[in-house]
Design an enzyme around this catalytic site. Structure first.
Site, mmCIF file in Angstrom:
data_model
loop_
_atom_site.group_PDB
_atom_site.id
_atom_site.type_symbol
_atom_site.label_atom_id
_atom_site.label_comp_id
_atom_site.label_asym_id
_atom_site.label_seq_id
_atom_site.Cartn_x
_atom_site.Cartn_y
_atom_site.Cartn_z
ATOM 1 N N LYS A 79 0.818 -1.215 0.000
ATOM 2 C CA LYS A 79 0.000 0.000 0.000
ATOM 3 C C LYS A 79 0.856 1.273 0.000
ATOM 4 C CE LYS A 79 -0.963 0.392 5.002
ATOM 5 N NZ LYS A 79 -0.536 1.762 5.270
ATOM 6 N N ASP A 80 2.155 1.149 0.352
ATOM 7 C CA ASP A 80 3.060 2.303 0.321
ATOM 8 C C ASP A 80 3.674 2.528 -1.053
ATOM 9 O OD1 ASP A 80 2.709 2.698 3.064
ATOM 10 O OD2 ASP A 80 4.419 1.431 3.595
ATOM 11 N N ARG A 126 -7.722 8.938 4.053
ATOM 12 C CA ARG A 126 -8.753 7.918 3.819
ATOM 13 C C ARG A 126 -9.485 7.581 5.115
ATOM 14 N NH1 ARG A 126 -8.560 2.615 4.924
ATOM 15 N NH2 ARG A 126 -6.334 2.820 5.364
ATOM 16 N N ARG A 127 -8.737 7.305 6.163
ATOM 17 C CA ARG A 127 -9.370 6.945 7.429
ATOM 18 C C ARG A 127 -10.207 8.095 7.974
ATOM 19 N NH1 ARG A 127 -3.843 3.897 9.448
ATOM 20 N NH2 ARG A 127 -4.363 1.825 8.634
ATOM 21 N N ARG A 144 1.998 10.061 13.552
ATOM 22 C CA ARG A 144 2.875 9.351 12.623
ATOM 23 C C ARG A 144 3.799 8.459 13.423
ATOM 24 N NH1 ARG A 144 5.109 11.752 8.288
ATOM 25 N NH2 ARG A 144 6.290 9.824 8.178
ATOM 26 N N ARG A 150 3.086 4.929 17.769
ATOM 27 C CA ARG A 150 1.699 5.403 17.770
ATOM 28 C C ARG A 150 0.970 4.993 19.053
ATOM 29 N NH1 ARG A 150 -0.594 5.150 11.553
ATOM 30 N NH2 ARG A 150 1.432 5.270 10.534
ATOM 31 N N CYS A 235 -1.255 7.551 -2.800
ATOM 32 C CA CYS A 235 -1.589 6.696 -1.657
ATOM 33 C C CYS A 235 -2.164 7.501 -0.501
ATOM 34 C CB CYS A 235 -0.355 5.927 -1.194
ATOM 35 S SG CYS A 235 1.013 6.955 -0.640
#
Length: 303
Positions: A79-80, A126-127, A144, A150, A235
């Site tokens: 996904k990156d 997106r989230r 981040r 996190r 992305c």
């Protein structure tokens, strides 16, 4: 063949992923060497990714190492990886997808809160957009760093919860309470480890492909990434896509949301898979023709 040099980011999760690839190769009598490389995305943790203005912020340094022959292959969270790779580089293989979902992690003091009451820490557009679609009054903080960072920030910060990829939690064997988020469509190719290589290194690429590639995963993520590239979303754009294959049937869910979640154009289709048809592009065209083109332009202006 000499030892295969495997490039990776130097986080605990990235190193775990590189070791998975190494294990497959070692089991088939190939020597391997893991080469950790500090990525641009890990150097600057003070800004959200969308503010950095860089495509492939987590993959660029590994791309350079591949092009400079400092490594033979690079292991990524797919996904990156941008949908367009630099010249001479290619995705060689896709390991079997394990956990594609996003999950909610709360701090102890927020256990009794309703979802709409939570102040969320996430830098993912997106989230944020998918959460706002369901809870328009939600408040957010940027966050981040790797999983451990996190979680530490969650305990120390002025917010109630964060959203993480379930794959990272499972791969790190972390004992954490989490909640599934049914309305959150994953990022395209989330939960998939991919191997990139230099097009000239055909012998190495063929060995990696033979011993690590999972065909059904490849078919699904190629659909998801074609959906993403057709929408022209990087992305960081609020785009979700997830494909599953059951025998010859495909279930594809995709969505493009405005940054505030108020305008969400979604598709949810079941169809028979045909290798000659580009389903990801086809479904993205439907989204674009139903207001997605104007919405993408609006998002780019806002970012």
């Amino acid at each position: 063949m000499k030892s295969i040099r495997i490039g990776t980011r130097n986080s605990a999760l990235a190193l775990w992923q590189a070791r998975q690839v190494a294990r497959h190769l070692q089991n088939n009598n190939y020597l391997t060497e893991i080469v950790p490389i500090l990525s641009s995305g890990d150097k600057n943790l003070s800004q959200p990714l969308y503010a950095l203005g860089i495509t492939g912020v987590f993959t660029r340094d590994l791309d350079v190492a591949l092009l400079n022959d400092e490594i033979d292959i690079a292991v990524h969270s797919l996904k990156d990886v941008p949908t367009k790779l630099p010249d001479h580089l290619e995705i060689v293989s896709y390991l079997e997808r394990d956990f594609p979902q996003d999950v909610l992690i709360r701090k102890e003091s927020a256990r009794s809160k309703e979802l709409h009451e939570l102040k969320l820490a996430t830098s993912s557009l997106r989230r944020r957009a998918f959460w706002l679609k369901n809870f328009p009054q939600a408040e957010f903080s940027d966050i981040r760093g790797n999983i451990q960072t996190r979680l530490q920030k969650l305990e120390e910060g002025d917010f109630d919860a964060t959203i993480l990829s379930l794959a990272g939690i499972k791969r790190m064997k972390m004992e954490i309470d989490y909640e599934m988020i049914p309305f959150m469509i994953p990022a395209p190719s989330q939960g998939v480890i991919a191997v990139a290589g230099h097009a000239d290194k055909t012998e190495i690429n063929e060995a990696v492909r033979q011993f690590t590639n999972h065909e059904k995963t490849q078919l699904c993520v190629e659909m998801e990434r074609n959906f993403l590239s057709t929408l022209e979303g990087g992305c960081t754009a609020p785009i979700g896509a997830f494909a599953e294959i059951f025998e010859d049937q495909v279930r594809f869910k995709g969505a493009l949301c405005s940054l505030d979640g108020k305008n969400c154009i979604a598709t949810d289709e079941n169809f028979i898979y045909h290798p000659e048809e580009n389903f990801g592009e086809k479904l993205a065209r439907v989204v674009l023709e139903n207001g997605g083109k104007e919405l993408m332009a609006e998002i780019k202006d806002q970012i």
